[in-house]
Scaffold this motif. Structure first.
Motif, mmCIF file in Angstrom:
data_model
loop_
_atom_site.group_PDB
_atom_site.id
_atom_site.type_symbol
_atom_site.label_atom_id
_atom_site.label_comp_id
_atom_site.label_asym_id
_atom_site.label_seq_id
_atom_site.Cartn_x
_atom_site.Cartn_y
_atom_site.Cartn_z
ATOM 1 N N ALA A 189 -4.623 0.915 10.087
ATOM 2 C CA ALA A 189 -5.108 2.038 9.259
ATOM 3 C C ALA A 189 -5.592 1.543 7.901
ATOM 4 O O ALA A 189 -6.657 1.963 7.411
ATOM 5 N N VAL A 190 -4.816 0.627 7.290
ATOM 6 C CA VAL A 190 -5.207 0.084 5.977
ATOM 7 C C VAL A 190 -6.453 -0.777 6.117
ATOM 8 O O VAL A 190 -7.368 -0.724 5.283
ATOM 9 N N ARG A 191 -6.529 -1.541 7.202
ATOM 10 C CA ARG A 191 -7.705 -2.384 7.430
ATOM 11 C C ARG A 191 -8.964 -1.526 7.581
ATOM 12 O O ARG A 191 -10.029 -1.859 7.063
ATOM 13 N N ASP A 192 -8.816 -0.394 8.268
ATOM 14 C CA ASP A 192 -9.954 0.527 8.425
ATOM 15 C C ASP A 192 -10.388 1.093 7.071
ATOM 16 O O ASP A 192 -11.587 1.229 6.805
ATOM 17 N N MET A 193 -9.404 1.414 6.228
ATOM 18 C CA MET A 193 -9.734 1.947 4.887
ATOM 19 C C MET A 193 -10.512 0.916 4.064
ATOM 20 O O MET A 193 -11.464 1.263 3.361
ATOM 21 N N ILE A 194 -10.128 -0.345 4.187
ATOM 22 C CA ILE A 194 -10.817 -1.409 3.444
ATOM 23 C C ILE A 194 -12.239 -1.568 3.988
ATOM 24 O O ILE A 194 -13.206 -1.693 3.232
ATOM 25 N N VAL B 208 0.878 -1.182 0.000
ATOM 26 C CA VAL B 208 0.000 0.000 0.000
ATOM 27 C C VAL B 208 0.913 1.229 0.000
ATOM 28 O O VAL B 208 1.803 1.353 0.843
ATOM 29 N N ALA B 209 0.723 2.113 -0.962
ATOM 30 C CA ALA B 209 1.586 3.304 -1.093
ATOM 31 C C ALA B 209 1.523 4.176 0.162
ATOM 32 O O ALA B 209 0.468 4.297 0.800
ATOM 33 N N ASN B 210 2.650 4.761 0.517
ATOM 34 C CA ASN B 210 2.794 5.683 1.658
ATOM 35 C C ASN B 210 2.435 5.058 3.010
ATOM 36 O O ASN B 210 2.076 5.764 3.950
ATOM 37 N N ASP B 211 2.511 3.742 3.093
ATOM 38 C CA ASP B 211 2.251 3.083 4.371
ATOM 39 C C ASP B 211 3.599 2.720 5.002
ATOM 40 O O ASP B 211 4.431 2.083 4.353
ATOM 41 N N PRO B 212 3.850 3.129 6.261
ATOM 42 C CA PRO B 212 5.174 2.898 6.860
ATOM 43 C C PRO B 212 5.456 1.439 7.192
ATOM 44 O O PRO B 212 6.572 1.079 7.548
#
Length: 347
Positions: A81-86, A63-67
């Motif tokens: 954070a990515v899981r929340d976006m999904i 995922v772009a820009n994910d640390p």
């Protein structure tokens, strides 16, 4: 290689040390094998080989820009954070990057390794401000610790816990943050400087032993190659460009083939018989031998594991699990091979 990059000795140019190279490749094919501990004399190319691995690592989707190098397709390897976006059906950009290799320096602090929470920001603004550490950077990559036997025991515990669970949790002043930390842990060391504790050694999936090459012709070849590389690194790398590309392609194909590999019930029973006969504590030895033999079959482009695959990986997976006495030296592999022959017969 760009002008700004530090030149890396090509992996395919390394002479000898086949056991270590195979262990590293199998872990890249299946990271769940659990990492490699490389022990050997000083000056045998341990660090050179591990760092050379970085150049043949395949690309992965992130995922772009994910640390945390989150995997857009695997919930177990993505940040909250990515899981929340999904969950909220929010769009995010997907990009490709090479599997990263992170060096962990011996003097690193726990904050540098695990990351730290900005308490001031948490108190004043009410947000969880997390400063990611090396474990975040190493997610879905390789974490390399040179001279791991000299690393502070507390840090080794933190690394092995994260490697085993796949998560890193940072707690401070009532604020808790968790992120994925699925990495291949590679350690190297010189037995003269002290061994790892047996219970920590057991947490490494594989244990490769390397010695000083004795054959004069091979030693001369190694010296000549090193001299050529030091004189003109770019020209030397160009010589091995094709072999590096071929190996990278083989690894990519093996990773794709791995889910289809079959290991028969009879062979699985024999692996467990061998572990039982060697009096290996726990079931880690059985699991790692199963995984490594499948990864080897995938690397060789076959869909079925053979007894020869198991014979090839057995010593790497089991030799460091045999010791009951901490003062006993690690077996070279003869005990494992004898047990294999008693259970499987001659290969």
């Amino acid at each position: 290689m760009s002008q700004n990059e530090r030149p890396v000795f090509p992996f395919t140019a390394i002479v000898g040390q086949e056991e270590m190279k195979l262990a590293l490749i199998l872990n890249v094919i299946d990271p769940k094998i659990g990492g490699v501990m490389v022990m050997g004399d000083r000056g045998t190319g341990k660090s050179t080989t591990v760092r050379a691995l970085a150049d043949i690592l395949p690309e992965i989707e992130i995922v772009a820009n994910d640390p945390f190098n989150s995997d857009p397709n695997d919930p177990e390897a993505m940040s909250d954070a990515v899981r929340d976006m999904i969950r909220q059906n929010k769009p995010f950009e997907i990009t490709k990057t090479k599997i990263t290799m992170v060096d962990l320096p011996l003097g690193a602090t726990e904050d540098r390794v695990c990351g730290t929470i900005d308490i001031e920001k948490a108190l004043t603004e009410g947000v969880k401000a997390f400063e990611p550490g090396l474990l975040a950077k190493a997610n879905r990559g390789i974490l390399y610790v040179d001279e791991v036997n000299l690393l502070d025991d507390h840090l080794v515990d933190v690394l092995l816990d994260s490697a085993a669970s796949g998560w890193n949790t940072v707690e401070r002043e009532g604020v808790s943050i968790r992120h994925p930390a699925r990495f291949i842990l590679v350690g190297s060391g010189n037995p003269e400087e002290g061994e790892l504790r047996p219970q920590l050694l057991d947490r490494f999936g594989m244990h490769a032993q390397i010695g000083t090459i004795k054959e004069p012709e091979l030693r001369v070849k190694i010296v000549e190659q090193r001299t050529s590389f030091d004189q003109n690194a770019q020209a030397f790398q160009l010589e091995f460009q094709n072999s590096q590309k071929e190996l990278r392609e083989r690894i990519i194909q093996a990773r794709a083939l791995l889910p289809k590999i079959q290991l028969s019930y009879e062979l699985r029973v024999n692996i467990s018989k061998m572990c039982s006969e060697l009096n290996v504590d726990g079931l880690r030895g059985d699991i790692v031998t199963n995984r490594a033999s499948k990864a080897l079959a995938a690397f060789e482009g076959r869909q079925n594991v053979t007894p020869k695959d198991i014979y090839t990986v057995a010593a790497l997976c089991l030799r460091h699990r045999l010791r009951k006495d901490p003062l006993e030296s690690i077996d070279t592999g003869t005990k494992v091979q004898d047990a294999f022959t008693r259970v499987f017969g001659e290969v």
